[in-house]
Scaffold this active site. Structure first.
Site, mmCIF file in Angstrom:
data_model
loop_
_atom_site.group_PDB
_atom_site.id
_atom_site.type_symbol
_atom_site.label_atom_id
_atom_site.label_comp_id
_atom_site.label_asym_id
_atom_site.label_seq_id
_atom_site.Cartn_x
_atom_site.Cartn_y
_atom_site.Cartn_z
ATOM 1 N N HIS A 1 0.755 -0.958 0.000
ATOM 2 C CA HIS A 1 -0.332 -0.321 0.066
ATOM 3 C C HIS A 1 0.800 1.391 -0.169
ATOM 4 O O HIS A 1 1.615 1.882 0.796
ATOM 5 C CB HIS A 1 -1.163 -0.006 0.998
ATOM 6 C CG HIS A 1 -1.725 1.094 1.198
ATOM 7 N ND1 HIS A 1 -2.124 1.899 2.538
ATOM 8 C CD2 HIS A 1 -2.438 1.448 -0.075
ATOM 9 C CE1 HIS A 1 -2.572 2.614 2.354
ATOM 10 N NE2 HIS A 1 -3.719 2.726 1.032
ATOM 11 N N HIS B 1 -0.726 11.403 -2.234
ATOM 12 C CA HIS B 1 -2.001 10.991 -1.570
ATOM 13 C C HIS B 1 -2.896 12.087 -1.365
ATOM 14 O O HIS B 1 -4.659 12.122 -1.786
ATOM 15 C CB HIS B 1 -2.249 9.959 -0.777
ATOM 16 C CG HIS B 1 -3.635 9.557 0.204
ATOM 17 N ND1 HIS B 1 -4.170 10.418 1.120
ATOM 18 C CD2 HIS B 1 -4.078 8.593 -0.124
ATOM 19 C CE1 HIS B 1 -5.345 9.598 1.198
ATOM 20 N NE2 HIS B 1 -5.148 8.548 0.451
#
Length: 246
Positions: free
Chosen positions: A11, A53
Site C-alpha cells: 500500500h 495521496h
C-alpha cells in the site's frame, strides 16, 4: 492481466517502513517481497501527473497549501521524506512516469489509483490513462482503480483493455449495477466494514475482492478465509512472515 494477482499488495509502497508514495517506498516494498504495489495519481496545477495521496501538501511534504495550487517545477523541489524520518530527507514527490519506470524495472505489478483533487476528476483520469497507455507494456500486470465512478467510466472509454477496480468505502445501494456499468474487474473494499456475508455478496458477482488496508495478520487471515483475493498492506514483508506462521 489479473492472473498474477498476489495475496498481498504493498500500500503506497511499504508505508510502514518508508515515506508513502515515494520511489524509496516502492523499492522497500520490492525488498520485502511484494509482487504488486498500489499508488495514488493526482495532478499539479499545470497538469503534471504526480504520485501523492492528499489534496494538500502539509502531511507528507515540506510544502503548504493545496496540491492543485502548485506547479510541478515547485513541487519537485519539496522534501517528501523528512516527515517520516531523517534518513529520508530530500526524498521527492515522484513524477508518475518516473514511478512507472521504477515499478517496471523492479518487475512489479501495479494498482494505480486515480486520486483527483476536487473538480479535476476527468482531467486526472484522462492524463493517468493516457500516460499508462503510452508507458505501460500490455503484458505487465496492471489495475486502475478509483472511488470516483466518472474516472472509471472514462478509463473504460479510453482504454477498455486496462482492468478497472471499483473502490468503495460505504457502498451505494446500487453498487452491483455500478460495477456492471463500469465493467469493474475487481471490487476494492474497506476491510473494516467486511464480514463473511459482505465478501460473499461481492464474490457472487464473479469479481475478485481486494480489501484495504490490512496490517494485522489475524484480520488478513479472516478476510482470506471468507474469500478475499488480496489485501493492501503497509507492511508486505511483516504480514507475509506473520501469515506464514499461522
Amino acid at each position: 492481466m489479473l492472473s498474477t494477482l498476489p495475496r498481498l499488495i504493498g500500500h503506497r509502497g511499504a508505508k510502514e517502513s518508508a515515506p508513502e508514495n515515494t520511489l524509496t517506498s516502492i523499492r522497500e516494498a520490492a525488498r520485502q517481497g511484494a509482487a504488486w504495489v498500489e499508488i495514488d495519481v493526482a495532478l499539479t496545477r499545470d497538469g503534471v501527473p504526480v504520485v501523492i495521496h492528499d489534496d494538500t501538501l502539509e502531511r507528507t511534504t515540506s510544502g503548504r497549501g493545496a496540491l492543485a495550487a502548485i506547479d510541478w517545477a515547485e513541487l519537485r523541489t519539496l522534501d517528501a521524506g523528512s516527515w517520516f524520518g531523517a534518513p529520508f530527507a530530500g526524498e521527492p514527490v515522484p513524477h508518475f512516469e518516473a514511478l512507472l519506470d521504477l515499478v517496471l524495472d523492479l518487475g512489479l505489478g501495479l494498482n494505480a489509483e486515480i486520486k483527483p483533487t476536487p473538480g479535476r476528476s476527468l482531467e486526472t483520469a484522462e492524463t493517468a490513462i493516457n500516460t499508462l497507455k503510452r508507458r505501460w507494456p500490455a503484458d505487465r500486470p496492471l489495475l486502475v482503480s478509483s472511488f470516483q465512478v466518472e474516472c472509471l467510466e472514462l478509463a473504460r472509454t479510453l482504454a477498455p483493455e486496462i482492468p478497472r477496480g471499483y473502490l468503495m468505502d460505504r457502498p451505494p445501494a446500487d453498487w452491483a449495477a455500478v460495477a456492471d456499468r463500469i465493467g469493474a474487474a475487481t471490487l476494492n473494499v474497506n476491510q473494516k466494514r467486511q464480514t463473511a456475508e459482505t465478501i460473499a455478496a461481492y464474490r457472487a458477482t464473479g469479481r475478485p475482492v481486494l480489501a484495504y488496508t490490512v496490517n494485522d495478520a489475524a484480520r488478513a487471515k479472516a478476510l482470506f478465509d471468507w474469500g478475499a483475493a488480496a489485501v493492501f498492506t503497509d507492511a508486505p514483508g511483516r504480514l507475509a512472515e506473520q501469515l506464514g506462521r499461522m
